[in-house]
Design an enzyme around this catalytic site. Structure first.
Site, PDB file in Angstrom:
ATOM      1  CE1 TYR A   1      93.422   9.741  10.422  1.00  0.00           C
ATOM      2  CE2 TYR A   1      92.534   7.868   9.211  1.00  0.00           C
ATOM      3  CZ  TYR A   1      93.177   8.387  10.320  1.00  0.00           C
ATOM      4  OH  TYR A   1      93.572   7.550  11.340  1.00  0.00           O
TER       5      TYR A   1
ATOM      6  NE  ARG B   1      87.957  14.119  12.729  1.00  0.00           N
ATOM      7  CZ  ARG B   1      86.774  13.577  12.360  1.00  0.00           C
ATOM      8  NH1 ARG B   1      86.716  12.363  11.879  1.00  0.00           N
ATOM      9  NH2 ARG B   1      85.646  14.257  12.478  1.00  0.00           N
TER      10      ARG B   1
ATOM     11  CD  GLN C   1     101.021  10.776  22.666  1.00  0.00           C
ATOM     12  OE1 GLN C   1     100.565   9.653  22.672  1.00  0.00           O
ATOM     13  NE2 GLN C   1     100.987  11.546  23.727  1.00  0.00           N
TER      14      GLN C   1
ATOM     15  CB  VAL D   1      97.397  13.710  13.122  1.00  0.00           C
ATOM     16  CG1 VAL D   1      98.019  12.367  13.487  1.00  0.00           C
ATOM     17  CG2 VAL D   1      95.895  13.676  13.411  1.00  0.00           C
TER      18      VAL D   1
ATOM     19  CG  HIS E   1     101.277   9.085  17.028  1.00  0.00           C
ATOM     20  ND1 HIS E   1     100.528   9.130  18.166  1.00  0.00           N
ATOM     21  CD2 HIS E   1     102.286   8.212  17.289  1.00  0.00           C
ATOM     22  CE1 HIS E   1     101.061   8.327  19.083  1.00  0.00           C
ATOM     23  NE2 HIS E   1     102.135   7.774  18.579  1.00  0.00           N
TER      24      HIS E   1
ATOM     25  N   GLY F   1      98.218  16.631  28.452  1.00  0.00           N
ATOM     26  CA  GLY F   1      97.001  16.073  27.866  1.00  0.00           C
ATOM     27  C   GLY F   1      97.166  14.759  27.126  1.00  0.00           C
TER      28      GLY F   1
ATOM     29  CD  GLU G   1      90.832  11.609  32.799  1.00  0.00           C
ATOM     30  OE1 GLU G   1      89.748  11.648  33.385  1.00  0.00           O
ATOM     31  OE2 GLU G   1      90.957  11.255  31.611  1.00  0.00           O
TER      32      GLU G   1
ATOM     33  CB  ALA H   1      96.128  21.937  28.226  1.00  0.00           C
TER      34      ALA H   1
HETATM   35  P1  NAD Z   1      93.898  10.331  24.640  1.00  0.00           P
HETATM   36  O1  NAD Z   1      92.634  10.673  23.935  1.00  0.00           O
HETATM   37  O2  NAD Z   1      94.183   8.906  24.937  1.00  0.00           O
HETATM   38  O3  NAD Z   1      93.927  11.116  26.027  1.00  0.00           O
HETATM   39  C1  NAD Z   1      93.663  12.493  26.124  1.00  0.00           C
HETATM   40  C2  NAD Z   1      93.981  12.960  27.522  1.00  0.00           C
HETATM   41  O4  NAD Z   1      93.788  14.363  27.561  1.00  0.00           O
HETATM   42  C3  NAD Z   1      93.109  12.359  28.613  1.00  0.00           C
HETATM   43  O5  NAD Z   1      93.927  11.895  29.650  1.00  0.00           O
HETATM   44  C4  NAD Z   1      92.246  13.532  29.088  1.00  0.00           C
HETATM   45  O6  NAD Z   1      92.019  13.515  30.486  1.00  0.00           O
HETATM   46  C5  NAD Z   1      93.115  14.724  28.740  1.00  0.00           C
HETATM   47  N1  NAD Z   1      92.364  15.953  28.471  1.00  0.00           N
HETATM   48  C6  NAD Z   1      91.144  16.097  27.905  1.00  0.00           C
HETATM   49  N2  NAD Z   1      90.819  17.409  27.821  1.00  0.00           N
HETATM   50  C7  NAD Z   1      91.871  18.097  28.330  1.00  0.00           C
HETATM   51  C8  NAD Z   1      92.166  19.478  28.497  1.00  0.00           C
HETATM   52  N3  NAD Z   1      91.295  20.440  28.164  1.00  0.00           N
HETATM   53  N4  NAD Z   1      93.348  19.818  29.039  1.00  0.00           N
HETATM   54  C9  NAD Z   1      94.251  18.876  29.410  1.00  0.00           C
HETATM   55  N5  NAD Z   1      94.034  17.549  29.286  1.00  0.00           N
HETATM   56  C10 NAD Z   1      92.855  17.173  28.749  1.00  0.00           C
HETATM   57  O7  NAD Z   1      95.034  10.980  23.824  1.00  0.00           O
HETATM   58  P2  NAD Z   1      96.571  10.607  23.619  1.00  0.00           P
HETATM   59  O8  NAD Z   1      97.172  10.164  24.907  1.00  0.00           O
HETATM   60  O9  NAD Z   1      97.157  11.749  22.881  1.00  0.00           O
HETATM   61  O10 NAD Z   1      96.604   9.316  22.684  1.00  0.00           O
HETATM   62  C11 NAD Z   1      95.698   9.080  21.703  1.00  0.00           C
HETATM   63  C12 NAD Z   1      96.136   9.076  20.259  1.00  0.00           C
HETATM   64  O11 NAD Z   1      95.080   9.778  19.633  1.00  0.00           O
HETATM   65  C13 NAD Z   1      97.341   9.811  19.806  1.00  0.00           C
HETATM   66  O12 NAD Z   1      98.168   8.868  19.256  1.00  0.00           O
HETATM   67  C14 NAD Z   1      96.882  10.734  18.654  1.00  0.00           C
HETATM   68  O13 NAD Z   1      97.563  10.416  17.453  1.00  0.00           O
HETATM   69  C15 NAD Z   1      95.443  10.435  18.441  1.00  0.00           C
HETATM   70  N6  NAD Z   1      94.534  11.592  18.404  1.00  0.00           N
HETATM   71  C16 NAD Z   1      94.961  12.805  17.938  1.00  0.00           C
HETATM   72  C17 NAD Z   1      94.120  13.909  17.954  1.00  0.00           C
HETATM   73  C18 NAD Z   1      94.629  15.229  17.445  1.00  0.00           C
HETATM   74  O14 NAD Z   1      95.465  15.265  16.536  1.00  0.00           O
HETATM   75  N7  NAD Z   1      94.185  16.358  18.003  1.00  0.00           N
HETATM   76  C19 NAD Z   1      92.824  13.773  18.444  1.00  0.00           C
HETATM   77  C20 NAD Z   1      92.390  12.508  18.910  1.00  0.00           C
HETATM   78  C21 NAD Z   1      93.266  11.422  18.880  1.00  0.00           C
END
Ligand code: NAD
Length: 255
Positions: A73, A76, A108, A110, A126, A192, A227, A243
């Site tokens: 973390y 991150r 979702q 962080v 989350h 996303g 997707e 997005a």
């Molecule tokens: P996930 O990783 O399971 O899914 C991400 C989705 O985003 C996929 O379906 C993918 O096709 C889509 N995607 C990828 N690039 C994209 C783009 N440019 N535009 C639109 N869509 C796009 O993520 P989730 O469903 O959010 O669940 C995973 C968990 O991961 C969450 O609980 C979260 O807490 C954690 N997480 C958070 C971060 C962050 O804070 N940025 C990063 C990674 C994981």
């Protein structure tokens, strides 16, 4: 019978008209931050930045190896200092400027990118990367952007401090508020999110199956992402694409 979703590239759909007073619920997932340079889980087949989810995103993983979890973390946190919001975060902030409290943004993620784009009142179900809390006492969580790369920090009570993020097996934050906003929205948009992580993935299904408690009408449910998500059946439309490219033209603000 609930009709099947229309799944097509985002450019095949018209912008969604938004009037003042309309209640909009936006749920965002890791995909919205992908174009800002933060990797999603799915990118690496269920790994998060090359780590197994069980090791870095569960209470058991933290108990087994607190230094590893804090290093993860902390890295991150360091990365969060270097990334900027993309056009998708900005589009949601603009929608908030237009709708005020009638927009409910639930993420979702962080990361702090919605806030950096100017969004207000974002609910981080989350948790938040830049906050820390105690694993032992009920002292309130606090803002913290420090990196603990060597030794995990301890609370005054003696217990280990931990990142204020919700790990697998823990209860997401703000579920009452989320439930109330879901039950009364006119439009539900997910951006996303793979639709694999519950309870977030179940929110669209609730909206599609129950009419608004406020109007008695069913809200429209839209997915925007690269997707087809695992919960595609919960949406009226799945608009496929990035997005950052689709969000700026997704909403047509009227009046
Ligand atoms: P996930 O990783 O399971 O899914 C991400 C989705 O985003 C996929 O379906 C993918 O096709 C889509 N995607 C990828 N690039 C994209 C783009 N440019 N535009 C639109 N869509 C796009 O993520 P989730 O469903 O959010 O669940 C995973 C968990 O991961 C969450 O609980 C979260 O807490 C954690 N997480 C958070 C971060 C962050 O804070 N940025 C990063 C990674 C994981």
């Amino acid at each position: 019978m609930i009709p099947l979703p229309r799944v097509a590239p985002g450019v095949a759909f018209s912008p969604i008209p938004i009037r003042r007073g309309m209640r909009v619920f936006v749920l965002t997932g890791a995909g919205i931050s992908a174009e800002s340079g933060i990797r999603t889980f799915r990118d690496a087949g269920g790994l998060w930045e090359q780590h197994r989810i069980e090791d870095v995103a569960t209470p058991e993983g933290f108990l087994r190896n607190p230094p590893l979890v804090w290093r993860f973390y902390s890295e991150r946190r360091q990365q969060a200092g270097l990334v900027s919001p993309n056009p998708a975060h900005h589009a949601i902030a603009r929608l908030g400027d237009f709708l005020g409290e009638d927009l409910f943004v639930c993420t979702q993620n962080v990361d702090p990118l919605h806030e950096r784009a100017g969004a207000r009142g974002v609910l981080h179900m989350h948790g938040e990367l830049l906050r820390t809390r105690c694993s032992g006492c009920d002292r309130p969580s606090f803002e913290d952007d420090r990196a603990y790369l060597d030794r995990p920090p301890r609370c005054e009570c003696g217990a280990l401090l931990r990142p204020d993020v919700v790990w697998f097996g823990e209860i997401p934050k703000g579920m009452d508020q989320i439930g109330a906003a879901v039950a009364s929205c006119d439009l539900f948009v997910t951006v996303g999110s793979s639709g694999a992580v519950y309870p977030a993935a179940g929110l669209a299904s609730h909206v599609r199956n129950f009419p608004s408690v406020r109007t008695g009408r069913f809200a429209r449910t839209i997915y925007v992402g690269l997707e087809r998500p695992e919960n595609a059946h919960s949406f009226d439309e799945c608009r496929l694409g990035k997005a950052g490219e689709l969000l700026p033209d997704l909403f047509k603000l009227e009046g």
